[in-house]
Design an enzyme around this catalytic site. Structure first.
Site, PDB file in Angstrom:
ATOM      1  N   SER A  70      45.087  12.312  41.591  1.00 35.32           N
ATOM      2  CA  SER A  70      45.638  13.274  42.522  1.00 35.32           C
ATOM      3  C   SER A  70      44.964  13.046  43.885  1.00 35.32           C
ATOM      4  CB  SER A  70      45.322  14.810  42.258  1.00 35.32           C
ATOM      5  OG  SER A  70      45.791  14.989  40.974  1.00 35.32           O
TER       6      SER A  70
HETATM    7  N1  SAH Z   1      43.383  15.086  37.172  1.00 36.08           N
HETATM    8  C1  SAH Z   1      43.594  13.890  37.477  1.00 36.08           C
HETATM    9  C2  SAH Z   1      45.132  13.982  37.530  1.00 36.08           C
HETATM   10  C3  SAH Z   1      45.645  12.838  36.595  1.00 36.08           C
HETATM   11  S1  SAH Z   1      47.566  12.872  36.682  1.00 36.08           S
HETATM   12  C4  SAH Z   1      42.950  13.425  38.653  1.00 36.08           C
HETATM   13  O1  SAH Z   1      41.795  14.010  38.806  1.00 36.08           O
HETATM   14  O2  SAH Z   1      43.277  12.704  39.380  1.00 36.08           O
HETATM   15  C5  SAH Z   1      48.267  14.229  35.532  1.00 36.08           C
HETATM   16  C6  SAH Z   1      47.746  13.751  33.894  1.00 36.08           C
HETATM   17  O3  SAH Z   1      48.341  14.998  33.236  1.00 36.08           O
HETATM   18  C7  SAH Z   1      48.177  12.508  33.604  1.00 36.08           C
HETATM   19  O4  SAH Z   1      47.272  11.851  33.095  1.00 36.08           O
HETATM   20  C8  SAH Z   1      48.947  12.903  32.362  1.00 36.08           C
HETATM   21  O5  SAH Z   1      49.082  12.005  31.437  1.00 36.08           O
HETATM   22  C9  SAH Z   1      48.734  14.306  32.039  1.00 36.08           C
HETATM   23  N2  SAH Z   1      49.558  15.223  31.175  1.00 36.08           N
HETATM   24  C10 SAH Z   1      50.661  15.482  31.389  1.00 36.08           C
HETATM   25  N3  SAH Z   1      51.450  16.248  30.353  1.00 36.08           N
HETATM   26  C11 SAH Z   1      50.432  16.665  29.590  1.00 36.08           C
HETATM   27  C12 SAH Z   1      50.405  17.379  28.604  1.00 36.08           C
HETATM   28  N4  SAH Z   1      51.238  17.953  28.130  1.00 36.08           N
HETATM   29  N5  SAH Z   1      49.100  17.790  28.194  1.00 36.08           N
HETATM   30  C13 SAH Z   1      47.912  17.086  28.646  1.00 36.08           C
HETATM   31  N6  SAH Z   1      47.804  16.228  29.573  1.00 36.08           N
HETATM   32  C14 SAH Z   1      49.081  15.916  30.127  1.00 36.08           C
END
Ligand code: SAH
Length: 221
Positions: A70
């Site tokens: 993010s």
């Molecule tokens: N928190 C992270 C952002 C990751 S992007 C950071 O600090 O940068 C969002 C994440 O949500 C991805 O890794 C994706 O695989 C996950 N995601 C999407 N749908 C999901 C679900 N139903 N359950 C758990 N994770 C999910």
């Protein structure tokens, strides 16, 4: 606040991190604890070395498997919004990704519970936490649409993935007074939305337009 133990991990680029924090202030982030944590959190350890020169730019970056780390502004903004409700004991994070948001949160709340549907992404995030000797984050490989009922109810739930509508199971896992913060809506039309659970209902606040990866169903090995 729990300071990170950063000896021996090459905490370079303090100046670029300080510049990032100045930008966050300009963008309206005010919580001093959040700003301090953003200044001390090594985002470069969470992305591929080939992209590490961009680690302190205020942009999302690819982390593999079609996912992104993010944007620092949104991490700071979401953390600030959650903390505005008072100190947080336990927080559920949906979408561990590379673990950057988990690390930011871990320094500001007592315990973080983080779920991720893509196993290898979460494995790597776990390794990073071990390297940084962070021991108040627990991980589960699961579909975050269902929350983490065994560990709830939570003071706050934060999602880094956008569902089209808010999963009701998550609201059920909030304490009274608890905050659920997530992007909601289809691609291109997402709004960062906060729901506060009250004794006799739910208060909804729409914060601002955002652009997150979609919340998918099921898990991936
Ligand atoms: N928190 C992270 C952002 C990751 S992007 C950071 O600090 O940068 C969002 C994440 O949500 C991805 O890794 C994706 O695989 C996950 N995601 C999407 N749908 C999901 C679900 N139903 N359950 C758990 N994770 C999910």
């Amino acid at each position: 606040m729990t300071p990170l133990q950063l000896q021996g991990i090459g905490m370079t680029s303090q100046r670029t991190r300080d510049r990032l924090v100045s930008r966050l202030k300009e963008q309206g982030i005010k919580n001093q604890d959040v700003l301090e944590v953003m200044a001390n959190t090594p985002r470069h350890l969470f992305i591929d070395e080939a992209l590490s020169h961009k680690a302190y730019e205020d942009t999302a970056l690819p982390i593999g498997y079609g996912q992104t780390i993010s944007q620092p502004y949104i991490v700071a903004k979401m953390t600030e919004l959650l903390l505005a409700g008072g100190p947080l004991d336990n927080v559920l994070e949906i979408g561990t990704g590379c673990g950057y948001q988990s690390l930011v949160l871990s320094q500001l709340v007592r315990r973080v519970y983080s779920v991720e549907r893509i196993a290898p992404l979460q494995e790597k995030a776990k390794q990073r936490m071990q390297l940084l000797r962070v021991n108040n984050v627990r991980f589960q490989h699961s579909d975050g649409n269902w929350g983490w009922p065994d560990e709830g109810p939570f003071d706050a739930i934060l999602s880094a993935a956008a569902p089209e509508t808010i999963p009701m199971e998550l609201l059920d896992q909030l304490k009274v007074g608890g905050r659920l913060l997530m992007p909601v809506g289809p691609d291109g039309k997402q709004m960062l939305t906060m729901l506060i659970r009250e004794e006799d209902g739910v208060k909804k606040q729409v914060i601002e337009p955002v652009n997150f990866v979609p919340m998918l169903s099921g898990t991936q090995k």
